[in-house]
Design a protein around this motif. Structure first.
Motif, PDB file in Angstrom:
ATOM      1  N   PHE A 234       3.870  -8.859   6.768  1.00 57.56           N
ATOM      2  CA  PHE A 234       3.443  -9.845   5.779  1.00 57.56           C
ATOM      3  C   PHE A 234       2.994 -11.087   6.527  1.00 57.56           C
ATOM      4  N   TYR A 235       1.890 -11.704   6.087  1.00 57.66           N
ATOM      5  CA  TYR A 235       1.402 -12.900   6.764  1.00 57.66           C
ATOM      6  C   TYR A 235       1.328 -14.105   5.829  1.00 57.66           C
ATOM      7  N   ASP A 236       0.710 -13.935   4.655  1.00 60.32           N
ATOM      8  CA  ASP A 236       0.526 -15.087   3.771  1.00 60.32           C
ATOM      9  C   ASP A 236       0.341 -14.614   2.335  1.00 60.32           C
ATOM     10  N   GLY A 237       0.750 -15.450   1.399  1.00 61.31           N
ATOM     11  CA  GLY A 237       0.598 -15.144  -0.016  1.00 61.31           C
ATOM     12  C   GLY A 237       1.873 -15.497  -0.756  1.00 61.31           C
ATOM     13  N   ASP A 238       1.832 -15.330  -2.057  1.00 65.40           N
ATOM     14  CA  ASP A 238       2.961 -15.704  -2.904  1.00 65.40           C
ATOM     15  C   ASP A 238       3.877 -14.509  -3.141  1.00 65.40           C
TER      16      ASP A 238
ATOM     17  N   THR B 263      -8.514  -6.372  -7.193  1.00 69.91           N
ATOM     18  CA  THR B 263      -9.973  -6.462  -7.242  1.00 69.91           C
ATOM     19  C   THR B 263     -10.632  -5.913  -5.983  1.00 69.91           C
ATOM     20  N   SER B 264      -9.970  -6.049  -4.834  1.00 78.04           N
ATOM     21  CA  SER B 264     -10.533  -5.515  -3.592  1.00 78.04           C
ATOM     22  C   SER B 264      -9.507  -5.633  -2.469  1.00 78.04           C
ATOM     23  N   ILE B 265      -9.814  -4.927  -1.382  1.00 79.06           N
ATOM     24  CA  ILE B 265      -9.045  -5.063  -0.148  1.00 79.06           C
ATOM     25  C   ILE B 265     -10.051  -5.324   0.960  1.00 79.06           C
ATOM     26  N   ASP B 266      -9.855  -6.424   1.662  1.00 79.47           N
ATOM     27  CA  ASP B 266     -10.731  -6.782   2.779  1.00 79.47           C
ATOM     28  C   ASP B 266     -10.025  -6.450   4.081  1.00 79.47           C
ATOM     29  N   ILE B 267     -10.784  -5.902   5.026  1.00 78.98           N
ATOM     30  CA  ILE B 267     -10.261  -5.582   6.347  1.00 78.98           C
ATOM     31  C   ILE B 267     -10.992  -6.452   7.357  1.00 78.98           C
ATOM     32  N   PHE B 268     -10.238  -7.170   8.143  1.00 75.06           N
ATOM     33  CA  PHE B 268     -10.812  -8.014   9.199  1.00 75.06           C
ATOM     34  C   PHE B 268     -10.405  -7.419  10.541  1.00 75.06           C
ATOM     35  N   ILE B 269     -11.383  -6.888  11.278  1.00 78.10           N
ATOM     36  CA  ILE B 269     -11.057  -6.279  12.557  1.00 78.10           C
ATOM     37  C   ILE B 269     -11.017  -7.315  13.686  1.00 78.10           C
TER      38      ILE B 269
ATOM     39  N   LEU C 248      -2.953 -11.536  -1.066  1.00 78.76           N
ATOM     40  CA  LEU C 248      -1.808 -11.305  -0.198  1.00 78.76           C
ATOM     41  C   LEU C 248      -2.371 -10.863   1.141  1.00 78.76           C
ATOM     42  N   ASP C 249      -1.884 -11.469   2.218  1.00 76.59           N
ATOM     43  CA  ASP C 249      -2.423 -11.202   3.545  1.00 76.59           C
ATOM     44  C   ASP C 249      -1.378 -10.501   4.412  1.00 76.59           C
ATOM     45  N   PHE C 250      -1.834  -9.496   5.137  1.00 80.41           N
ATOM     46  CA  PHE C 250      -0.981  -8.717   6.022  1.00 80.41           C
ATOM     47  C   PHE C 250      -1.714  -8.495   7.329  1.00 80.41           C
ATOM     48  N   TRP C 251      -0.992  -8.154   8.372  1.00 76.06           N
ATOM     49  CA  TRP C 251      -1.608  -7.707   9.611  1.00 76.06           C
ATOM     50  C   TRP C 251      -0.823  -6.513  10.129  1.00 76.06           C
ATOM     51  N   ALA C 252      -1.486  -5.721  10.962  1.00 73.19           N
ATOM     52  CA  ALA C 252      -0.849  -4.548  11.557  1.00 73.19           C
ATOM     53  C   ALA C 252      -1.655  -4.138  12.785  1.00 73.19           C
ATOM     54  N   PRO C 253      -1.055  -3.295  13.622  1.00 74.77           N
ATOM     55  CA  PRO C 253      -1.828  -2.774  14.752  1.00 74.77           C
ATOM     56  C   PRO C 253      -3.028  -1.988  14.257  1.00 74.77           C
ATOM     57  N   VAL C 254      -3.999  -1.850  15.092  1.00 75.36           N
ATOM     58  CA  VAL C 254      -5.241  -1.159  14.775  1.00 75.36           C
ATOM     59  C   VAL C 254      -4.980   0.239  14.207  1.00 75.36           C
ATOM     60  N   SER C 255      -3.923   0.889  14.634  1.00 67.66           N
ATOM     61  CA  SER C 255      -3.639   2.256  14.204  1.00 67.66           C
ATOM     62  C   SER C 255      -3.418   2.388  12.698  1.00 67.66           C
ATOM     63  N   GLU C 256      -3.095   1.311  12.005  1.00 61.13           N
ATOM     64  CA  GLU C 256      -2.861   1.355  10.558  1.00 61.13           C
ATOM     65  C   GLU C 256      -4.153   1.192   9.750  1.00 61.13           C
TER      66      GLU C 256
ATOM     67  N   ILE D  14      -5.358  -8.323   0.365  1.00 60.38           N
ATOM     68  CA  ILE D  14      -5.377  -7.670  -0.942  1.00 60.38           C
ATOM     69  C   ILE D  14      -5.684  -8.744  -1.972  1.00 60.38           C
ATOM     70  N   ASN D  15      -6.867  -8.667  -2.566  1.00 57.30           N
ATOM     71  CA  ASN D  15      -7.288  -9.617  -3.590  1.00 57.30           C
ATOM     72  C   ASN D  15      -6.904  -9.056  -4.954  1.00 57.30           C
ATOM     73  N   TYR D  16      -6.322  -9.893  -5.792  1.00 56.08           N
ATOM     74  CA  TYR D  16      -5.870  -9.434  -7.100  1.00 56.08           C
ATOM     75  C   TYR D  16      -5.894 -10.578  -8.102  1.00 56.08           C
ATOM     76  N   LEU D  17      -5.728 -10.240  -9.369  1.00 56.09           N
ATOM     77  CA  LEU D  17      -5.605 -11.233 -10.431  1.00 56.09           C
ATOM     78  C   LEU D  17      -4.141 -11.301 -10.828  1.00 56.09           C
ATOM     79  N   ASP D  18      -3.578 -12.518 -10.849  1.00 56.23           N
ATOM     80  CA  ASP D  18      -2.183 -12.634 -11.265  1.00 56.23           C
ATOM     81  C   ASP D  18      -2.092 -12.442 -12.774  1.00 56.23           C
ATOM     82  N   LYS D  19      -0.899 -12.544 -13.317  1.00 54.41           N
ATOM     83  CA  LYS D  19      -0.704 -12.268 -14.750  1.00 54.41           C
ATOM     84  C   LYS D  19      -1.466 -13.233 -15.647  1.00 54.41           C
TER      85      LYS D  19
END
Length: 137
Positions: free
Chosen positions: A18-22, A60-66, A107-115, A95-100
């Motif tokens: 987990f990196y950032d978000g509520d 709404t979408s998932i963005d991948i930043f390499i 919500l922002d996450f990071w992981a090794p390239v293998s994921e 992970i872009n989404y609409l709250d209630k």
């Protein structure tokens, strides 16, 4: 044991940090698992156990930043990289989404390239199940 050592993983889950978000109870750079179930995206933190469910229809979408500096420029306003010279390369996933209330959030996450291939599969699964939409800008 490293960040991605053997831990109680959710079956079929994608291990990310987990990196950032509520997400109350989640701490930056702390491990968690993401798994796409029938109607929800489930995010699970292991110790202490916290389970968060996000309705699939609100994603709404998932963005991948390499490249880390691309993520940092877009979401943090600085074009930097925190990677040490011999550090394991990591990708950022947003992970872009609409709250209630209908407000756009992420919500922002990071992981090794293998994921990344697993995240791409998650992206594709969500795309295949999206409902047609129409909106004004």
């Amino acid at each position: 044991m490293g960040l991605f050592g053997k831990k109680n993983k959710v079956p079929g889950g994608i291990r990310v940090q987990f990196y950032d978000g509520d997400l109350p109870g989640f701490v930056c750079n702390e491990g968690c698992d993401i798994v796409l179930l029938a109607d929800i995206l489930q995010i699970t933190k292991v110790n202490p156990h916290i389970e968060v469910n996000l309705e699939k229809k609100r994603i709404t979408s998932i963005d991948i930043f390499i490249y880390e500096n691309q993520y940092m420029a877009k979401y943090k306003g600085v074009n930097i990289s925190t990677k040490m010279s011999k550090a394991t390369p990591k990708h950022y996933y947003v992970i872009n989404y609409l709250d209630k209330d209908g407000t756009a959030r992420h919500l922002d996450f990071w992981a090794p390239v293998s994921e990344t291939s697993k995240i791409r599969q998650l992206q594709e699964s969500l795309r295949m199940n999206q409902q047609p939409m129409s909106y004004n800008i």
